[in-house]
Design a protein around this motif. Structure first.
Motif, mmCIF file in Angstrom:
data_model
loop_
_atom_site.group_PDB
_atom_site.id
_atom_site.type_symbol
_atom_site.label_atom_id
_atom_site.label_comp_id
_atom_site.label_asym_id
_atom_site.label_seq_id
_atom_site.Cartn_x
_atom_site.Cartn_y
_atom_site.Cartn_z
ATOM 1 N N MET A 84 50.365 -94.587 -33.661
ATOM 2 C CA MET A 84 50.029 -94.783 -32.252
ATOM 3 C C MET A 84 51.268 -94.695 -31.375
ATOM 4 N N LYS A 85 51.068 -94.158 -30.169
ATOM 5 C CA LYS A 85 52.143 -94.024 -29.191
ATOM 6 C C LYS A 85 51.726 -94.693 -27.888
ATOM 7 N N ASP A 88 48.379 -93.904 -25.671
ATOM 8 C CA ASP A 88 47.249 -93.413 -26.472
ATOM 9 C C ASP A 88 45.993 -94.229 -26.168
ATOM 10 N N TYR A 90 41.847 -94.303 -27.796
ATOM 11 C CA TYR A 90 40.911 -93.772 -28.786
ATOM 12 C C TYR A 90 39.489 -94.077 -28.340
ATOM 13 N N MET A 109 42.634 -99.082 -26.598
ATOM 14 C CA MET A 109 43.998 -98.696 -26.259
ATOM 15 C C MET A 109 44.987 -99.672 -26.886
ATOM 16 N N ARG A 153 41.089 -89.250 -30.587
ATOM 17 C CA ARG A 153 42.071 -89.641 -29.573
ATOM 18 C C ARG A 153 41.664 -88.995 -28.246
ATOM 19 N N GLU A 156 46.413 -88.875 -25.310
ATOM 20 C CA GLU A 156 47.594 -88.886 -26.166
ATOM 21 C C GLU A 156 48.844 -89.037 -25.313
ATOM 22 N N ALA A 157 49.523 -90.159 -25.480
ATOM 23 C CA ALA A 157 50.759 -90.447 -24.739
ATOM 24 C C ALA A 157 50.573 -90.268 -23.237
ATOM 25 N N ASN A 161 42.712 -85.627 -23.262
ATOM 26 C CA ASN A 161 42.328 -84.476 -24.080
ATOM 27 C C ASN A 161 41.435 -83.564 -23.235
#
Length: 551
Positions: A84-85, A88, A90, A109, A153, A156-157, A161
Motif C-alpha cells: 500500500m502507498k 491508495d 481499494y 483507504m 485498487r 493509486e497514490a 483508475n
C-alpha cells in the motif's frame, strides 16, 4: 491503567466518534444521488491496523455499517499492507464481500502516519444504476443484475483508475450520478484519513494500538454484561412472508448463553429464482442490529460490541444465498430479520421488545421505459424511498412512516419530481393502518403518482407485508397490510415484479402499518380521543379498541 489514562482514552474515543461523523457527512454532502444525499443510505467507519472497526458514523444503515465491519477484513486480507502507498483506495461491490447487492460500493483507504499504515477509513453508499435489468427482482442470476467489480485498487497514490471509471460509466443509465457518487466516496475516505491523522497528532499518538484495545475491550466487556441480564435459553420464532413465486417461511433459533448470543436460520425456506435472496453478510448485519437495539443499546457499535453476536444458516436457504443467485433486492427480506429475531428475544424479555413493523423499505426504483430511450425521450433512473409504520413499543406508540430497521429517510416529493418525470399527487398518512393496542402501531402512508410528461415508465416492485401484516404483541392487533393498485377500486397488484406505468395510469401505493402492543381496550381514553381528533383513527377504527379488539 490509571484513572487519568482511562479518562484520556475516553476523551480520545469521543473525539474519534466526532471524526467519523464528519467523515460520513462529507459523503452525504458531496453525493449526487438523492438516495444518498437526501436519504442517508451510507456508512462510514474508522478501523485499526488489523482491520477491526473502532467507530462508525451515526448516520448510516445497519446493512451498510455492519457489513462494512466484515468487508474491511476481506479487503485487508486481499491487499498486503506492504504494497500500500499513501493515497491508495481499494473498492469492491461484490455482494458476498461488501453489502449484499451490486449497487452498494464499498471503499477502504489506508491511513499513513510517519510513513507507515496506522489504520483504515472505509465507507459505503448506494449507486442508483449499474446496468443489467435494472434495480429490480427480475434477474435470474447475479450476472443479470449489472456490473460486478471484484476487490481492486480504485485510486493509486492519489490518481483514480481512469479505465475503471470509464467502465462504470459505460455500464450505467446514470453515468454522471455514478461518477459523482464514486468521487463522493473517495472524498469521504480522504476526509476521515486527514481528520484521523490530525487527531493523532493532537494527542501525540504514533499508532492506534492502545486506543483501539481500550475501545474494543471496553465495548466487549459492556456487551457481555448486558447479555448476562438476558435469561439463558433457546428461543424460536417463525415469520411467514409474501415471497415472490410462493410464500416463504423465515425461521430463527436464538441461543442465549452467559456471554454470547447465537442465531441460527435452520428451517428457513430455500432460495427464490428471483432477486430477493439474501447473502448471509446482509442478514447477519440486520439480525445483530436488532439484538443490539435491546441488548447493550447504549454501547457504541464497533468490533468489540459486535463480537459476542454470531449468526449462521444453512447454505442455500434464502437468508444464506450462495453465488450466483440474484440478490438485487436483498433488503426485501434482509430487513425483516429484525422482526424475526426480536420475536425470539420477546420470549426472554417480554417487556422490552416492540411489536412487528413494516420492516422492509417500500422503495420504488423507477426508470424510463425501453422505447423512451430509443425514441430520444427523457431517460432517468431513480430510487425514491417510502416507509411504513414501526411496531408499537412496550411503553409508547409506534412511529408513523418511519424506516426501521434501515434508518433511511423518506424521499422528498420535490426532489423526486425534480429528477424524474413523475407527479406525486398525494402523500399522506393512512388512518387506521396502525395496529390497535394499549400502544398503537405506527401508521403507513398513501402515495399517488402518475407520469408527468406522457411517457411510460417502469417501477421495480419488491415489497413485503401485502399478504402477511405486521403482528402485534401482548394482545395488540396487526397493522394494516400494504396495497398497490391502479386507481381506487382496481385489483391489487402483486408486490414483486416489473410494473409498467402507462401515461394514463394512476398508481396508488399504500405502505403497511405497525402492530399494536398490549390489549386495545387498555388504551388510555385521552390518547384514543387525540388520535381521532388528529385523523389517525376513524370512528370505525375506534371500535377495535372496544371489547378486546373484536369487530
Amino acid at each position: 491503567m490509571t484513572e487519568l489514562s482511562a479518562a484520556r482514552l475516553q476523551v480520545m474515543w469521543n473525539r474519534l466518534l466526532a471524526v467519523v461523523e464528519e467523515q460520513g457527512q462529507t459523503l452525504i454532502r458531496a453525493a449526487f444521488s438523492p438516495i444518498v444525499r437526501e436519504c442517508g443510505d451510507i456508512s462510514a467507519g474508522i478501523f485499526d491496523y488489523e482491520g477491526r472497526m473502532l467507530a462508525q458514523a451515526v448516520t448510516g444503515t445497519p446493512g451498510h455499517i455492519n457489513t462494512m465491519a466484515e468487508a474491511v477484513l476481506h479487503l485487508r486480507e486481499a491487499f498486503p499492507v506492504q504494497t500500500m502507498k499513501p493515497g491508495d483506495i481499494y473498492m469492491t461491490n461484490d455482494p458476498w464481500l461488501a453489502s449484499g447487492h451490486l449497487n452498494d460500493f464499498l471503499l477502504m483507504m489506508p491511513v499513513f502516519k510517519a510513513g507507515r499504515v496506522v489504520g483504515f477509513t472505509s465507507c459505503t453508499s448506494h449507486l442508483v444504476d449499474l446496468g443489467g435489468l435494472g434495480m429490480g427482482p427480475e434477474g435470474s442470476d447475479i450476472y443479470d443484475e449489472g456490473l460486478l467489480i471484484p476487490p481492486c485498487r480504485l485510486v493509486e497514490a492519489g490518481t483514480p483508475n481512469a479505465l475503471l471509471l470509464d467502465i462504470i460509466r459505460a455500464n450505467s443509465r446514470e453515468p454522471v450520478a455514478n461518477e459523482g457518487d464514486i468521487y463522493a466516496l473517495i472524498a469521504c475516505c480522504e476526509a476521515g484519513s486527514k481528520r484521523l491523522v490530525d487527531m493523532m497528532a493532537e494527542f501525540g499518538l504514533d499508532d492506534l494500538d492502545a486506543l483501539g484495545a481500550y475501545i474494543i475491550e471496553t465495548s466487549r466487556r459492556g456487551t457481555i454484561e448486558a447479555i448476562a441480564e438476558v435469561p439463558e435459553g433457546v428461543y424460536r420464532n417463525v415469520l411467514k412472508m409474501d415471497g415472490y413465486e410462493n410464500e416463504l417461511e423465515l425461521h430463527a433459533t436464538l441461543t442465549v448463553g452467559k456471554d454470547s448470543m447465537h442465531v441460527d436460520f435452520s428451517g428457513t425456506s430455500g432460495c427464490s429464482n428471483k432477486g430477493i435472496n439474501v447473502p448471509l453478510n446482509y442478514a447477519t448485519a440486520y439480525t445483530v442490529f436488532a439484538l443490539r437495539c435491546i441488548v447493550g443499546s447504549d454501547i457504541p457499535n464497533n468490533a468489540g460490541s459486535l463480537a459476542p453476536f454470531t449468526v449462521d444458516g444453512p447454505k442455500g436457504c434464502i437468508l444464506n444465498a450462495q453465488r450466483p443467485v440474484p440478490v438485487a433486492m436483498r433488503h426485501t427480506l434482509g430487513q425483516v430479520t429484525p422482526d424475526l429475531v426480536l420475536g425470539c428475544l420477546h420470549q426472554a424479555l417480554p417487556d422490552d421488545v416492540p411489536a412487528e413493523g413494516a420492516s422492509c423499505m417500500f422503495d420504488l426504483p423507477m426508470r424510463h421505459a425501453p422505447e423512451v430511450a430509443r425514441d430520444g425521450g427523457r431517460e432517468f433512473a431513480i430510487e425514491p424511498v417510502h416507509n411504513g409504520g414501526t411496531g408499537a413499543r412496550p411503553h409508547a406508540d409506534g412511529l408513523s412512516a418511519t424506516a426501521y430497521p434501515s434508518g433511511v429517510f423518506g424521499s422528498q416529493i420535490e426532489i423526486t419530481e425534480a429528477v424524474a418525470p413523475v407527479v406525486m399527487w398525494k402523500r399522506e398518512l393512512r388512518p387506521d393502518s396502525g395496529g390497535a393496542g394499549q400502544y398503537r402501531g405506527g401508521l403507513g402512508q398513501r402515495i399517488e403518482m402518475t407520469s408527468s410528461n406522457g411517457a411510460p415508465f417502469i417501477v421495480f416492485l419488491s415489497v413485503e407485508r401485502l399478504k402477511f401484516p405486521a403482528l402485534g404483541r401482548a394482545g395488540g392487533l396487526p397493522g394494516a397490510p400494504g396495497r398497490i393498485r391502479f386507481r381506487e377500486g382496481a385489483e391489487d397488484i402483486p408486490g414483486k415484479g416489473e410494473l409498467r406505468v402507462e401515461k394514463d395510469d394512476y398508481l396508488i401505493f399504500e405502505t403497511p402499518g405497525g402492530g399494536g402492543f398490549g390489549r386495545p381496550e387498555e388504551r388510555a381514553a385521552d390518547a384514543l380521543a387525540l388520535d381521532m381528533k388528529r385523523g389517525l383513527v376513524t370512528t370505525e377504527g375506534a371500535r377495535l379498541y372496544q371489547k378486546g379488539g373484536s369487530k
